[in-house]
Design an enzyme around this catalytic site. Structure first.
Site, PDB file in Angstrom:
ATOM      1  N   ARG A   1     -16.026  10.895  14.264  1.00  0.00           N
ATOM      2  CA  ARG A   1     -16.564   9.587  13.472  1.00  0.00           C
ATOM      3  C   ARG A   1     -17.269   8.721  14.369  1.00  0.00           C
ATOM      4  NH1 ARG A   1     -12.285   7.911   8.415  1.00  0.00           N
ATOM      5  NH2 ARG A   1     -13.067   9.674   7.149  1.00  0.00           N
TER       6      ARG A   1
ATOM      7  N   ARG B   1      -9.512   7.589  15.142  1.00  0.00           N
ATOM      8  CA  ARG B   1      -8.861   8.234  14.213  1.00  0.00           C
ATOM      9  C   ARG B   1      -9.450   9.581  13.595  1.00  0.00           C
ATOM     10  NH1 ARG B   1      -8.201   8.054   8.261  1.00  0.00           N
ATOM     11  NH2 ARG B   1      -9.946   6.537   8.354  1.00  0.00           N
TER      12      ARG B   1
ATOM     13  N   GLU C   1     -12.725  17.724   6.651  1.00  0.00           N
ATOM     14  CA  GLU C   1     -13.399  16.702   7.312  1.00  0.00           C
ATOM     15  C   GLU C   1     -13.611  16.677   8.753  1.00  0.00           C
ATOM     16  OE1 GLU C   1     -11.457  13.210   5.727  1.00  0.00           O
ATOM     17  OE2 GLU C   1     -11.621  14.063   3.461  1.00  0.00           O
TER      18      GLU C   1
ATOM     19  N   HIS D   1     -14.029   0.170   9.023  1.00  0.00           N
ATOM     20  CA  HIS D   1     -13.003   0.900   8.022  1.00  0.00           C
ATOM     21  C   HIS D   1     -11.725   1.193   8.209  1.00  0.00           C
ATOM     22  CE1 HIS D   1     -12.402   4.172   5.152  1.00  0.00           C
ATOM     23  NE2 HIS D   1     -12.113   5.286   5.963  1.00  0.00           N
TER      24      HIS D   1
ATOM     25  N   LEU E   1      -3.606   8.110   5.372  1.00  0.00           N
ATOM     26  CA  LEU E   1      -2.642   8.095   4.412  1.00  0.00           C
ATOM     27  C   LEU E   1      -1.349   8.957   4.792  1.00  0.00           C
ATOM     28  CD1 LEU E   1      -4.695   8.812   0.910  1.00  0.00           C
ATOM     29  CD2 LEU E   1      -4.014   6.474   2.276  1.00  0.00           C
TER      30      LEU E   1
ATOM     31  N   SER F   1      -5.081   1.560   0.690  1.00  0.00           N
ATOM     32  CA  SER F   1      -4.846   2.837   0.207  1.00  0.00           C
ATOM     33  C   SER F   1      -5.229   3.200  -1.086  1.00  0.00           C
ATOM     34  CB  SER F   1      -3.317   2.613   0.016  1.00  0.00           C
ATOM     35  OG  SER F   1      -2.475   2.336   1.226  1.00  0.00           O
TER      36      SER F   1
ATOM     37  N   HIS G   1     -16.523   3.600   9.659  1.00  0.00           N
ATOM     38  CA  HIS G   1     -16.921   5.015   8.881  1.00  0.00           C
ATOM     39  C   HIS G   1     -18.424   5.137   8.979  1.00  0.00           C
ATOM     40  CE1 HIS G   1     -17.052   7.941   5.684  1.00  0.00           C
ATOM     41  NE2 HIS G   1     -15.812   7.828   5.690  1.00  0.00           N
TER      42      HIS G   1
ATOM     43  N   GLY H   1       0.923  -1.128  -0.023  1.00  0.00           N
ATOM     44  CA  GLY H   1      -0.091   0.125  -0.172  1.00  0.00           C
ATOM     45  C   GLY H   1       0.936   1.252   0.004  1.00  0.00           C
TER      46      GLY H   1
ATOM     47  N   GLY I   1     -10.772  10.176   0.755  1.00  0.00           N
ATOM     48  CA  GLY I   1     -10.624  11.710   1.226  1.00  0.00           C
ATOM     49  C   GLY I   1      -9.420  12.708   0.810  1.00  0.00           C
ATOM     50  N   GLY I   2      -8.206  11.947   1.269  1.00  0.00           N
ATOM     51  CA  GLY I   2      -7.065  12.652   0.961  1.00  0.00           C
ATOM     52  C   GLY I   2      -6.063  12.389   1.683  1.00  0.00           C
TER      53      GLY I   2
END
Length: 512
Positions: free
Chosen positions: A273, A367, A110, A332, A373, A40, A227, A11, A45-46
């Protein structure tokens, strides 16, 4: 001559580490064919990083710590925040197509972020685009030997209590011995242990099982992030409806059209979340339904701004431009995993863990969105720096045993039964009675099928959930709905699971 560095997993964390380890020789085991099977590539989202003029690493670290419900290691949070922006810039320099607005970064906001700080690609395509960039770079790197489709079967114990490499299964099923001075686990999480997941089904917590057999400590395995907004259309895996949709103004409504999050949390749809996931879960469980309404916030621009989500919805017969999207919380991300420091070093010499399979304390109990990422990139850069700095004094690790010893595979029907039980008893909301039933099922399955990696990993998660008699972050106990006054980490070894005695499982230590 030193042996190569062995990286297990391809990943973002594994690929970035492979590149950064130059000029050291690297053997990269991809598990699945390169580019497939890594969560990955599914990330929408980013990458979170302090790239905006009104943002700082200190603010990023603060948001990470606040989201983690008392269990975030502050050193890990500051290390991530200090290093993320540099990694994004380096990725962009080798071709990752992050969105820009002139000279400025195009950034999303986010849940639980105080600033717009998520570097994105075409709204919801960050993971796939970054993976394409990294795969091309790794294929062109002379120092990296890619073993495409080779999967690690077990780690090799060294004669000094260390890790001496891994036994690996090639695409034809033959087992090979790969000796290495340093072995890096970058194997992803454990979402594949659940019936409802947004991750590749093959991610079944194998890193925990493999590392634990060598004596590694497993930290906080009970903390699974669910999620809140996966597409609820009976698909496996469940397509993700990125949090960036809510960042752009999409709202959660029930079947009557009532927007329910405003009454639950001051940040409404952008609450942490775990809060949103429980609210969505309860609305679905109570028959009210839960839907993500993007009609006003996104509308006709959906196909351009969020093409991955749009395609998933349309394939399920839902046009998100004109109708709300049915959603449900799904497994998730795994906040727990193999205990490691911020450089990836585990309690076993020669064994390192980075990315989702590691537990550095960065994510705590919950998280912060899009820190995954970022963690993969920063942890990869850090472990590579340590191992390249130490390359001249690398240890020649000798295996303690030569014959390959690999755990049994779990039959498909047994895996399906395990996944269903994990979602039912160890999902968004848990209870002591349900966890006890799950534990008994796992033990019965081990007695029948042997200690398969998936069963050992599920054992760790269930044991941690039984031991944690409180509700914190992603772990919610209906019989213990309050949080303890003092936050504590769960730390378990394989020996702690022997006999699954509850009193043997409550090995906790105060959060740092």
């Amino acid at each position: 001559m030193t042996r190569p560095v062995l990286i297990i997993g391809a990943g973002i964390a594994g690929l970035w580490a492979a590149l950064k380890l130059a000029p050291r020789r690297v053997i990269l085991l991809t598990g699945s064919p390169l580019g497939e099977g890594a969560a990955s590539g599914w990330a929408q989202g980013g990458v979170s990083a302090a790239l905006a003029e009104d943002d700082t690493p200190a603010l990023h670290a603060r948001d990470t710590i606040e989201a983690g419900a008392g269990l975030v290691d502050t050193e890990a949070a500051h290390a991530l925040a200090a290093g993320a922006a540099e990694q994004v810039r380096e990725l962009a320099a080798i071709g990752a197509p992050f969105e820009r607005e002139g000279e400025a970064w195009s950034l999303s906001r986010e849940a639980a972020h105080s600033r717009h700080r998520v570097a994105r690609v075409t709204g919801d395509g960050a993971g796939a685009a970054i993976m394409q960039t990294l795969i091309a770079a790794v294929r062109a790197a002379d120092h990296v030997e890619i073993r495409d489709g080779w999967a690690a079967a077990a780690l090799i114990p060294g004669d000094k209590g260390d890790c001496a490499g891994a036994f690996a299964r090639d695409p034809e099923g033959e087992i090979h011995t790969i000796l290495a001075d340093e072995t890096i686990l970058a194997m992803g999480g454990a979402g594949g242990l659940f019936a409802l997941t947004t991750t590749p089904a093959g991610a079944q917590g194998q890193a925990m099982a493999m590392a634990a057999r060598l004596g590694a400590v497993i930290q906080d395995p009970e903390f699974i992030q669910f999620h809140p907004t996966a597409l609820n259309a009976g698909l496996d895996p469940a397509p993700l409806c990125t949090e960036a949709l809510r960042g752009e103004g999409a709202v959660l409504i029930d079947q009557s059209g009532h927007r329910f999050m405003k009454a639950i949390h001051r940040d409404a749809e952008l609450a942490p979340r775990d809060v949103v996931a429980r609210a969505v879960h309860r609305h679905n469980l109570g028959g009210k339904g839960a839907f993500l309404d993007c009609r006003c916030a996104i509308g006709d621009t959906f196909p351009v701004h969020f093409p991955a989500v749009f395609a998933a919805c349309m394939s399920a017969g839902i046009d998100p431009r004109v109708e709300p999207i049915p959603v449900a919380p799904t497994a998730h991300y795994h906040m727990g995993g193999v205990a490691a420091d911020i450089d990836g070093q585990t309690s076993v010499p020669g064994l390192w863990a980075i990315g989702e399979c590691a537990s550095t304390g960065l994510h705590g109990a919950n998280r912060l969105a899009s820190n995954s990422l970022a963690e993969g990139l920063v942890s990869a850069a850090r472990v590579a720096k340590v191992l390249t700095d130490a390359s001249l004094c690398a240890t020649d690790r000798a295996p303690a045993v030569k014959p390959a010893h690999t755990p049994p595979a779990l039959p498909p029907l047994a895996l399906t039964r395990l996944r269903q039980a994990m979602s039912r008893y160890c999902g968004v909301e848990r209870s002591g009675a349900g966890l006890a039933e799950l534990s008994a099922l796992i033990e019965a399955m081990i007695a029948r099928h042997g200690e398969a990696d998936a069963l050992v990993a599920a054992r760790f998660i269930t044991a941690g959930a039984i031991a944690r008699t409180e509700s914190r972050g992603g772990h919610f106990r209906t019989d213990f709905p309050q949080a303890h006054a003092i936050a504590q980490h769960t730390r378990l070894s394989l020996a702690d699971l022997a006999g699954t005695r509850p009193h043997a499982l409550a090995h906790t230590a105060p959060a740092e």
